[in-house]
Write an enzyme that holds these catalytic residues in place. Structure first.
Site, PDB file in Angstrom:
ATOM      1  N   ALA A   9     -33.705  10.104  41.400  1.00  0.00           N
ATOM      2  CA  ALA A   9     -34.416  11.033  42.288  1.00  0.00           C
ATOM      3  C   ALA A   9     -35.387  11.977  41.584  1.00  0.00           C
ATOM      4  O   ALA A   9     -36.238  12.579  42.229  1.00  0.00           O
ATOM      5  CB  ALA A   9     -33.394  11.859  43.078  1.00  0.00           C
ATOM      6  N   GLY A  11     -37.597  11.143  39.222  1.00  0.00           N
ATOM      7  CA  GLY A  11     -38.726  10.431  38.634  1.00  0.00           C
ATOM      8  C   GLY A  11     -40.005  10.517  39.444  1.00  0.00           C
ATOM      9  O   GLY A  11     -40.094  11.240  40.455  1.00  0.00           O
ATOM     10  N   GLY A  12     -40.987   9.769  38.976  1.00  0.00           N
ATOM     11  CA  GLY A  12     -42.305   9.767  39.603  1.00  0.00           C
ATOM     12  C   GLY A  12     -42.259   9.346  41.063  1.00  0.00           C
ATOM     13  O   GLY A  12     -43.006   9.864  41.897  1.00  0.00           O
ATOM     14  N   ILE A 116     -35.855  -0.425  44.635  1.00  0.00           N
ATOM     15  CA  ILE A 116     -37.282  -0.278  44.305  1.00  0.00           C
ATOM     16  C   ILE A 116     -37.530  -0.695  42.850  1.00  0.00           C
ATOM     17  O   ILE A 116     -38.572  -1.244  42.511  1.00  0.00           O
ATOM     18  CB  ILE A 116     -37.723   1.192  44.510  1.00  0.00           C
ATOM     19  CG1 ILE A 116     -37.634   1.571  45.996  1.00  0.00           C
ATOM     20  CG2 ILE A 116     -39.135   1.424  43.978  1.00  0.00           C
ATOM     21  CD1 ILE A 116     -37.843   3.052  46.282  1.00  0.00           C
ATOM     22  N   ASP A 149     -46.785  -3.881  48.830  1.00  0.00           N
ATOM     23  CA  ASP A 149     -47.730  -5.005  48.815  1.00  0.00           C
ATOM     24  C   ASP A 149     -48.475  -5.112  50.149  1.00  0.00           C
ATOM     25  O   ASP A 149     -49.674  -5.391  50.184  1.00  0.00           O
ATOM     26  CB  ASP A 149     -46.981  -6.314  48.501  1.00  0.00           C
ATOM     27  CG  ASP A 149     -46.310  -6.242  47.148  1.00  0.00           C
ATOM     28  OD1 ASP A 149     -46.959  -5.801  46.190  1.00  0.00           O
ATOM     29  OD2 ASP A 149     -45.117  -6.604  47.046  1.00  0.00           O
ATOM     30  N   HIS A 176     -42.240  -9.792  44.343  1.00  0.00           N
ATOM     31  CA  HIS A 176     -43.023  -8.593  44.031  1.00  0.00           C
ATOM     32  C   HIS A 176     -43.464  -8.594  42.569  1.00  0.00           C
ATOM     33  O   HIS A 176     -43.004  -7.783  41.769  1.00  0.00           O
ATOM     34  CB  HIS A 176     -42.215  -7.325  44.361  1.00  0.00           C
ATOM     35  CG  HIS A 176     -42.961  -6.066  44.026  1.00  0.00           C
ATOM     36  ND1 HIS A 176     -44.108  -5.675  44.688  1.00  0.00           N
ATOM     37  CD2 HIS A 176     -42.771  -5.141  43.054  1.00  0.00           C
ATOM     38  CE1 HIS A 176     -44.573  -4.568  44.158  1.00  0.00           C
ATOM     39  NE2 HIS A 176     -43.781  -4.218  43.156  1.00  0.00           N
TER      40      HIS A 176
HETATM   41  P1  NAD Z   1     -39.984   7.281  36.310  1.00  0.00           P
HETATM   42  O1  NAD Z   1     -39.719   7.018  34.876  1.00  0.00           O
HETATM   43  O2  NAD Z   1     -40.973   8.333  36.655  1.00  0.00           O
HETATM   44  O3  NAD Z   1     -38.621   7.659  37.045  1.00  0.00           O
HETATM   45  C1  NAD Z   1     -37.470   6.918  36.886  1.00  0.00           C
HETATM   46  C2  NAD Z   1     -36.280   7.840  37.014  1.00  0.00           C
HETATM   47  O4  NAD Z   1     -35.106   7.055  36.842  1.00  0.00           O
HETATM   48  C3  NAD Z   1     -36.243   8.957  35.935  1.00  0.00           C
HETATM   49  O5  NAD Z   1     -36.116  10.211  36.552  1.00  0.00           O
HETATM   50  C4  NAD Z   1     -35.032   8.603  35.106  1.00  0.00           C
HETATM   51  O6  NAD Z   1     -34.376   9.727  34.579  1.00  0.00           O
HETATM   52  C5  NAD Z   1     -34.185   7.863  36.133  1.00  0.00           C
HETATM   53  N1  NAD Z   1     -33.126   7.038  35.550  1.00  0.00           N
HETATM   54  C6  NAD Z   1     -33.151   6.291  34.452  1.00  0.00           C
HETATM   55  N2  NAD Z   1     -31.960   5.706  34.253  1.00  0.00           N
HETATM   56  C7  NAD Z   1     -31.162   6.098  35.277  1.00  0.00           C
HETATM   57  C8  NAD Z   1     -29.825   5.849  35.640  1.00  0.00           C
HETATM   58  N3  NAD Z   1     -29.028   5.070  34.908  1.00  0.00           N
HETATM   59  N4  NAD Z   1     -29.350   6.427  36.754  1.00  0.00           N
HETATM   60  C9  NAD Z   1     -30.144   7.213  37.511  1.00  0.00           C
HETATM   61  N5  NAD Z   1     -31.408   7.493  37.211  1.00  0.00           N
HETATM   62  C10 NAD Z   1     -31.912   6.953  36.104  1.00  0.00           C
HETATM   63  O7  NAD Z   1     -40.388   5.892  36.978  1.00  0.00           O
HETATM   64  P2  NAD Z   1     -41.040   5.659  38.428  1.00  0.00           P
HETATM   65  O8  NAD Z   1     -42.511   5.691  38.314  1.00  0.00           O
HETATM   66  O9  NAD Z   1     -40.371   6.549  39.414  1.00  0.00           O
HETATM   67  O10 NAD Z   1     -40.626   4.128  38.694  1.00  0.00           O
HETATM   68  C11 NAD Z   1     -39.284   3.769  38.855  1.00  0.00           C
HETATM   69  C12 NAD Z   1     -39.136   2.253  39.007  1.00  0.00           C
HETATM   70  O11 NAD Z   1     -39.753   1.807  40.221  1.00  0.00           O
HETATM   71  C13 NAD Z   1     -39.817   1.444  37.904  1.00  0.00           C
HETATM   72  O12 NAD Z   1     -38.974   0.389  37.504  1.00  0.00           O
HETATM   73  C14 NAD Z   1     -41.071   0.894  38.567  1.00  0.00           C
HETATM   74  O13 NAD Z   1     -41.528  -0.281  37.973  1.00  0.00           O
HETATM   75  C15 NAD Z   1     -40.562   0.663  39.973  1.00  0.00           C
HETATM   76  N6  NAD Z   1     -41.592   0.538  41.008  1.00  0.00           N
HETATM   77  C16 NAD Z   1     -41.378  -0.375  41.994  1.00  0.00           C
HETATM   78  C17 NAD Z   1     -42.301  -0.526  43.013  1.00  0.00           C
HETATM   79  C18 NAD Z   1     -42.062  -1.511  44.119  1.00  0.00           C
HETATM   80  O14 NAD Z   1     -43.003  -1.829  44.853  1.00  0.00           O
HETATM   81  N7  NAD Z   1     -40.861  -2.004  44.325  1.00  0.00           N
HETATM   82  C19 NAD Z   1     -43.462   0.269  43.031  1.00  0.00           C
HETATM   83  C20 NAD Z   1     -43.652   1.204  42.014  1.00  0.00           C
HETATM   84  C21 NAD Z   1     -42.702   1.331  40.994  1.00  0.00           C
HETATM   85  C1  LMR Z   2     -46.439  -1.699  41.915  1.00  0.00           C
HETATM   86  O1  LMR Z   2     -46.641  -2.722  42.555  1.00  0.00           O
HETATM   87  O2  LMR Z   2     -47.249  -0.749  41.896  1.00  0.00           O
HETATM   88  C2  LMR Z   2     -45.135  -1.532  41.182  1.00  0.00           C
HETATM   89  O3  LMR Z   2     -44.419  -2.724  41.149  1.00  0.00           O
HETATM   90  C3  LMR Z   2     -45.282  -0.913  39.837  1.00  0.00           C
HETATM   91  C4  LMR Z   2     -45.978  -1.787  38.840  1.00  0.00           C
HETATM   92  O4  LMR Z   2     -45.404  -1.995  37.763  1.00  0.00           O
HETATM   93  O5  LMR Z   2     -47.080  -2.243  39.114  1.00  0.00           O
END
Ligand code: NAD
Ligand code: LMR
Length: 329
Positions: A9, A11-12, A116, A149, A176
């Protein structure tokens, strides 16, 4: 009374997603869990005067975050840097997802889980395998979030010409990541007006849209705000379905369990035995109610070719996730 837990929660994605969820009229409780800063984010959000009650949980308190959760949304894990594929994230994120899945199996075995974390094509199979091994897996309740997407597809079509009025005719199926993302645009009337070059450029942009953000953020991560929006859209639609609204259909990456309506038809239409895929799914109070398999009969020749490429790659990604769990037993 609906409790939703966000794992990752701080993270970005986690922070803006939690902010949006704090505004939801369908939630009563929001539990924020992360290995860092979750209590800070929760305290901050708790000052917003909406009715959703927010609490934060540290690294060692996954149990409290998950206990009583009806929904669990998981953006925990590392994001890409320029030059990386989503599969490059597997090494670190697979372990994170496995641990969190074990927590869900123990503390919230009946929750609906929305994954996600990337690579989605492998993290969802990992999650499924852990829940299966614990004897608590229900295919109706596990979703890989592919909404971004479709959000991108609906945005990018208008970058070509301003004539795409029929956005409801657009879909994105498959998986994805890159070539596993299969935009289905041919049902929209505007598609016929594209040249082959425009069509290919549009499809490529939808498939590799994530790279645009990774490149623009220049090492600081991947899509977060558009993802938080997309996850929020999916959660809201699911919550409406849980409350009894009918006719809600969303694209999502699921396990093809033959007990689900439409899955037998999907399996007969896809060659090669893919076990997980993103397709339009009808949602209900029990989660996945039915798979809208009809779309597979409506692909044009070009889309069929894209789909065949996608399913081959998907199979490899899925097997990698499953083996990560079964091989480590
Ligand atoms: P981020 O690094 O900003 O945030 C991730 C968070 O996860 C951090 O706050 C970190 O402390 C936390 N974390 C790490 N290990 C953990 C654990 N064991 N338990 C709980 N929390 C933990 O990254 P983000 O930009 O928020 O992206 C998160 C993920 O989502 C990435 O893997 C990214 O590729 C993915 N993502 C998926 C999609 C999609 O379409 N499905 C889109 C964008 C990003
Ligand atoms: C996206 O589609 O933006 C996510 O899966 C993050 C990434 O790694 O591109």
């Amino acid at each position: 009374m609906v409790k939703l837990a966000v794992l990752g929660a701080s993270g970005g994605i986690g922070q803006p997603l939690s902010l949006l969820l704090k505004l939801s009229p369908y939630l009563t409780e929001l539990a924020l869990y992360d290995i860092r800063l979750a209590k800070g984010v929760a305290t901050d959000l708790s000052h917003i005067n909406t009715t959703v009650k927010v609490s934060g949980y540290d690294k060692d308190d996954l149990k409290s975050a998950l206990t009583g959760a009806d929904l669990v949304v998981i953006p925990a894990g590392i994001p890409r840097k320029p030059g990386m594929t989503r599969d490059d994230l597997f090494k670190i994120n697979a372990g994170i997802i496995k641990t969190l899945a074990q927590g869900v199996a123990q503390f919230a075995p009946k929750a609906m889980v929305l994954v996600i974390s990337n690579p989605v094509n492998s993290t969802v199979p990992i999650f499924k395998q852990v829940l299966s091994d614990a004897g608590v897996f229900n295919a109706r309740r596990l979703f890989g979030i592919t909404t971004l997407d479709l959000v991108r597809a609906k945005t990018f079509v208008n970058g070509f010409e301003q004539y795409w009025k029929d956005l409801s005719e657009i879909n994105v199926i498959g998986g994805h990541s890159g070539n596993t993302i299969v935009p289905i645009l041919s049902k929209a009337a505007s598609y016929a007006k594209l040249t082959a070059q425009q069509r290919d450029a549009l499809i490529h942009r939808i498939q590799f849209g994530g790279d645009e953000v990774v490149k623009a953020k220049d090492g600081a991560g991947s899509a977060t705000l558009s993802m938080a929006y997309s996850a929020y859209v999916f959660v809201e639609r699911l919550l409406k379905a849980i409350k009894g609204e009918t006719g809600i259909v969303e694209d999502t990456f699921i396990y093809l369990d033959s007990s689900i309506q439409g899955v037998k038809e999907v399996k007969s239409l896809i060659s090669g035995g893919v076990e997980f895929i993103s397709l339009p799914v009808r949602l209900s109070a029990r989660g996945v109610e039915a798979v809208e398999f009809g779309i597979l009969n409506e692909l044009n020749q070009h889309e069929k070719e894209l789909f065949n490429v996608a399913t081959k790659e998907l199979k490899v990604n899925i097997a990698k996730g499953i083996t990560f769990v079964t091989g480590s037993k």
